[in-house]
Enzyme design. Structure first.
Site, PDB file in Angstrom:
ATOM      1  N   GLN A 167       5.964 -34.498   3.859  1.00  0.00           N
ATOM      2  CA  GLN A 167       5.154 -33.256   3.473  1.00  0.00           C
ATOM      3  C   GLN A 167       5.242 -32.829   2.094  1.00  0.00           C
ATOM      4  O   GLN A 167       4.320 -32.367   1.304  1.00  0.00           O
ATOM      5  CB  GLN A 167       5.868 -31.996   4.666  1.00  0.00           C
ATOM      6  CG  GLN A 167       4.752 -30.357   4.614  1.00  0.00           C
ATOM      7  CD  GLN A 167       3.762 -30.664   4.613  1.00  0.00           C
ATOM      8  OE1 GLN A 167       3.653 -32.444   6.153  1.00  0.00           O
ATOM      9  NE2 GLN A 167       2.908 -30.893   4.465  1.00  0.00           N
ATOM     10  N   HIS A 206       2.914 -33.670  -0.763  1.00  0.00           N
ATOM     11  CA  HIS A 206       1.600 -33.069  -0.377  1.00  0.00           C
ATOM     12  C   HIS A 206       1.021 -32.925  -2.009  1.00  0.00           C
ATOM     13  O   HIS A 206       0.444 -32.810  -2.908  1.00  0.00           O
ATOM     14  CB  HIS A 206       1.258 -32.508   0.800  1.00  0.00           C
ATOM     15  CG  HIS A 206       0.744 -33.122   1.759  1.00  0.00           C
ATOM     16  ND1 HIS A 206      -0.302 -34.710   1.666  1.00  0.00           N
ATOM     17  CD2 HIS A 206       1.231 -33.708   3.160  1.00  0.00           C
ATOM     18  CE1 HIS A 206      -0.876 -34.633   3.373  1.00  0.00           C
ATOM     19  NE2 HIS A 206       0.405 -34.169   3.919  1.00  0.00           N
ATOM     20  N   GLU A 259       2.577 -25.070  10.582  1.00  0.00           N
ATOM     21  CA  GLU A 259       1.498 -26.255  10.508  1.00  0.00           C
ATOM     22  C   GLU A 259       1.435 -27.577  11.551  1.00  0.00           C
ATOM     23  O   GLU A 259       1.340 -27.757  12.822  1.00  0.00           O
ATOM     24  CB  GLU A 259       0.585 -26.716   9.402  1.00  0.00           C
ATOM     25  CG  GLU A 259      -0.805 -26.750   9.972  1.00  0.00           C
ATOM     26  CD  GLU A 259      -0.710 -28.420   8.261  1.00  0.00           C
ATOM     27  OE1 GLU A 259       0.122 -28.221   7.416  1.00  0.00           O
ATOM     28  OE2 GLU A 259      -1.750 -28.746   7.982  1.00  0.00           O
ATOM     29  N   ASP A 280      -0.646 -37.410  11.780  1.00  0.00           N
ATOM     30  CA  ASP A 280      -1.504 -37.701  10.197  1.00  0.00           C
ATOM     31  C   ASP A 280      -2.316 -38.722  10.411  1.00  0.00           C
ATOM     32  O   ASP A 280      -3.752 -38.426   9.579  1.00  0.00           O
ATOM     33  CB  ASP A 280      -0.469 -37.670   9.452  1.00  0.00           C
ATOM     34  CG  ASP A 280       0.413 -36.495   8.922  1.00  0.00           C
ATOM     35  OD1 ASP A 280      -0.377 -35.185   9.591  1.00  0.00           O
ATOM     36  OD2 ASP A 280       1.206 -36.594   7.538  1.00  0.00           O
ATOM     37  N   HIS A 284     -31.446   0.538  30.713  1.00  0.00           N
ATOM     38  CA  HIS A 284     -30.294  -0.364  31.105  1.00  0.00           C
ATOM     39  C   HIS A 284     -30.434  -0.832  32.960  1.00  0.00           C
ATOM     40  O   HIS A 284     -30.577  -1.199  32.765  1.00  0.00           O
ATOM     41  CB  HIS A 284     -28.773  -0.476  30.845  1.00  0.00           C
ATOM     42  CG  HIS A 284     -29.164  -1.415  28.988  1.00  0.00           C
ATOM     43  ND1 HIS A 284     -29.476  -0.070  28.227  1.00  0.00           N
ATOM     44  CD2 HIS A 284     -28.202  -2.505  28.782  1.00  0.00           C
ATOM     45  CE1 HIS A 284     -29.058  -1.226  27.352  1.00  0.00           C
ATOM     46  NE2 HIS A 284     -28.049  -2.546  27.565  1.00  0.00           N
TER      47      HIS A 284
END
Lengths: 439, 439
Positions: free
Chosen positions: B255, B258, B322, B356, B415
């Protein structure tokens, strides 16, 4: 209505254009109130309520006693009607529950998807000339079925500091956990940041005027989700000589009474039918209490004469109506072919107002052509889909090399290593090869 | 990593805060390019491509020949890997198909919900140091399963006017209908307004830098839907002594590589385990090509020591990661209790990088706490749910009075009339009563 005969396809986009709204001048007001509420909480909220609603409240919170009083004041007929609507809405939205989707995508690799409720949601119900309690049903019922823990309803108080009895009754009936007397921009700001009395929520639902719409848009910048962008309500009817002109006229008028900016369109292959509907509208409109509003909306509306059903369908998909009534000899053609619409009403005995109140479908629908990309509110609007995966040693053996190759090609070595370091333990021999690539 | 021991609950929100991004200074640039593209189409696009990407193109459109060349240049191993990933992603997303939901909510009232594909979608794939072709799979495969008619892929060209071979190969493999050499703000503007070569679409998917993110946000103001708001990627691992410290370290590093703004959090009930992971990170980080980036991300990251699994779960749901890896003695406790997460990876042999690339789940997931209200991309992201209803005479008899009562209580007479005018034909006797109320 303006009658447009056999319009050329290259004029459609102009013909079907919705009136554009200018929101820029509203934005600065919305920003100011958001800043004030973020900084000063309930003090800012109360200031706005006093200023915009003319109510000076001791407390924002609706009490149990107020709810009981509201319930005692409604007629038993109206309560029975609300209960019947609730039952149908519940039935249809419960049917939308989806089971866990679980698949072994390769041996040893199990992936699944589960819906879990959004824990905290806000419902905004506008006040104004009449209490829109039907929207309480449309939002609180699916929130409850989904399992949302906190369901906070905000609605502006009148000058006496009250929310309409119908709204309070519907709210308690449908499991709203907290009712707060606050409206407009300040309500949306309160739900976005949280205050001493208003809980912060994860998603805000519900209709509102331009100020509320812009406020909801701003809320998304602070990480709060919203149901969908809003615009004036719309109805498109496709009908031919097999339909009943007086029914169609009554449907067009039911849309037109919403507001002067309502969008009403009739599409037909029959010029004769268009003329009949015109005549019927002129008769029926006279007795409406909201005649003025309906007249302005009807004046801006269009009857479009087309040559074929195919052309009609193409035009309708181009427009993407919020409500779509189909009353033709060939309803299936339209039902099967419609790609862009919020909700579809089929046949002579299915007026839009059935879906507005009581048939079971949701009436919170995408306007302004958003039906091309957005769903109307449904059970899933109150949940999010979470994916899960569980991989065994064998599974990682099956897929490991693929991950390593792809990660390497993307230049993400640590992604590759997370696999290699495990493979080394699973298959020591091969791991040697894998490691040699790493170095 | 910063080790935080037994933090008090009232410090959690500060502890779990994501870095806020300031977008205000970007907004004016985005607005300018949007205006230019709206007014000048491809001329504006080409100007931007020359300026930002340093490429002067004869044509934006990727040709069939370019795609064939790209395919011939990839190794057969990588192609096989991409194909295996595709197969798993297809299997998992096909399983997400939902049937028509149809219910007779009351006798004579049939309501149903159907998903129909969004007809035109755009996919944005960033370039940069490495080609993120895995995202092509994650977006184009479900678009194809859903039945989207037009799938337009935009990606910035390099200085030689080329898009990476891997991206072109994946795009044609997964049914992209048009590939366009355009990146950044101008790509999003092109997909929003349409130009001579770029088709206008209804929804835009895909990751990107801050400029692309703000551009996607602006696109929503012009009526284009987007997959979700984006932020830096995140991973939270909960692990105890039953987990493997070197595996966990490799996941945290995958991670961290990134970007320097990546969010990496370890939660554990074991101080000993936290220390072991620290040591492992120090060893593993040394050999990474993206060591500098990973180091900065790791320095900003946190190991949080908590007393119980219950406390850990509460903290994790507060954060809403996430990616969420669970490697504990009691994985089921976390799997059942997680409310807010994009995707969950369970056990010692389920690294995040599996999801991923190749296990089958989607890697386009909600960051920045958006998992509290948003789903990751899934099959439904490429469809909208449309509701339909068909009411018989008997059905309208059953529900008519309820609609009339509710419409009247909301002050919407037209209506009510749309129902009354039909009931009058169905049950003439009762209609007399109903009409007397109307007058």
């Amino acid at each position: 209505m303006k009658i447009i005969k056999y319009p050329n396809k290259n004029t459609w986009s102009e013909l079907l254009k919705r009136p554009t709204q200018t929101v820029n001048d509203i934005e600065s007001t919305v920003n100011q109130i958001f800043e004030d509420v973020q900084r000063n909480g309930d003090t800012a909220i109360n200031k706005c309520t006093s200023l915009f609603d003319g109510a000076d409240l001791q407390s924002n919170l609706v009490t149990k006693q107020e709810i009981e009083e509201a319930s005692s004041k409604l007629s038993s007929e109206l309560k029975a009607a609300i209960n019947q609507a609730k039952s149908n809405i519940e039935t249809f939205h419960k049917a939308q529950k989806t089971e866990r989707v679980s698949v072994e995508t390769s041996i040893g690799i199990t992936c699944w998807q589960e819906k879990r409720a959004i824990q905290k949601i806000g419902i905004y119900i506008p006040a104004g000339t009449a209490p829109l309690f039907s929207t309480v049903l449309m939002l609180a019922i699916p929130a409850n079925i989904a399992g949302c823990k906190e369901v906070v309803l905000c609605s502006p108080p009148n000058k006496d500091g009250k929310i309409a009895n119908e709204i309070l009754y519907a709210a308690q009936l449908c499991g709203v956990t907290k009712i707060i007397k606050v409206g407009g921009i300040q309500a949306i700001a309160g739900l976005t940041f949280g205050t001493e009395t208003i809980p912060q929520v994860y998603k805000i639902f519900g209709p509102g005027n331009q100020f509320v719409t812009v406020a909801k848009q701003l809320a998304t910048k602070y990480g709060v989700a919203i149901d969908m962008p809003a615009g004036p309500s719309e109805l498109l009817v496709v009908a031919d000589d097999s339909a009943n002109a007086s029914y169609v006229a009554s449907d067009l008028l039911s849309q037109a009474e919403h507001g002067t900016d309502s969008q009403v369109i009739l599409v037909s292959t029959s010029e004769n039918f268009i003329n009949e509907v015109e005549t019927e509208i002129k008769t029926q409109i006279k007795v409406l209490p909201r005649q003025n509003i309906a007249e302005q909306a009807i004046n801006n509306s269009k009857s479009i004469l087309v040559k074929t059903n195919e052309e009609a369908l193409e035009l309708i998909n181009d427009y993407g109506p919020e409500h779509f009534i189909v009353a033709t000899k060939n309803n299936n053609f339209y039902v099967n072919g419609i790609q862009n619409a919020g909700s579809v009403f089929i046949g002579n005995y299915t007026p839009e107002s059935a879906g507005d109140y009581a048939s079971g479908t949701n009436h919170t629908l995408p306007t302004n052509g958003f039906s091309k990309a957005y769903s109307g509110v449904n059970l899933d609007s109150f949940t999010k889909a979470i994916t899960f995966q569980n991989i065994t040693k064998e599974g990682l053996k099956n897929i490991g090399n693929t991950i390593e190759l792809m990660a390497e090609a993307e230049g993400l070595q640590a992604h590759k290593n997370a696999v290699s370091i495990r493979l080394k333990d699973i298959i020591p021999a091969q791991a040697g090869i894998s490691n040699s690539k790493t170095e």
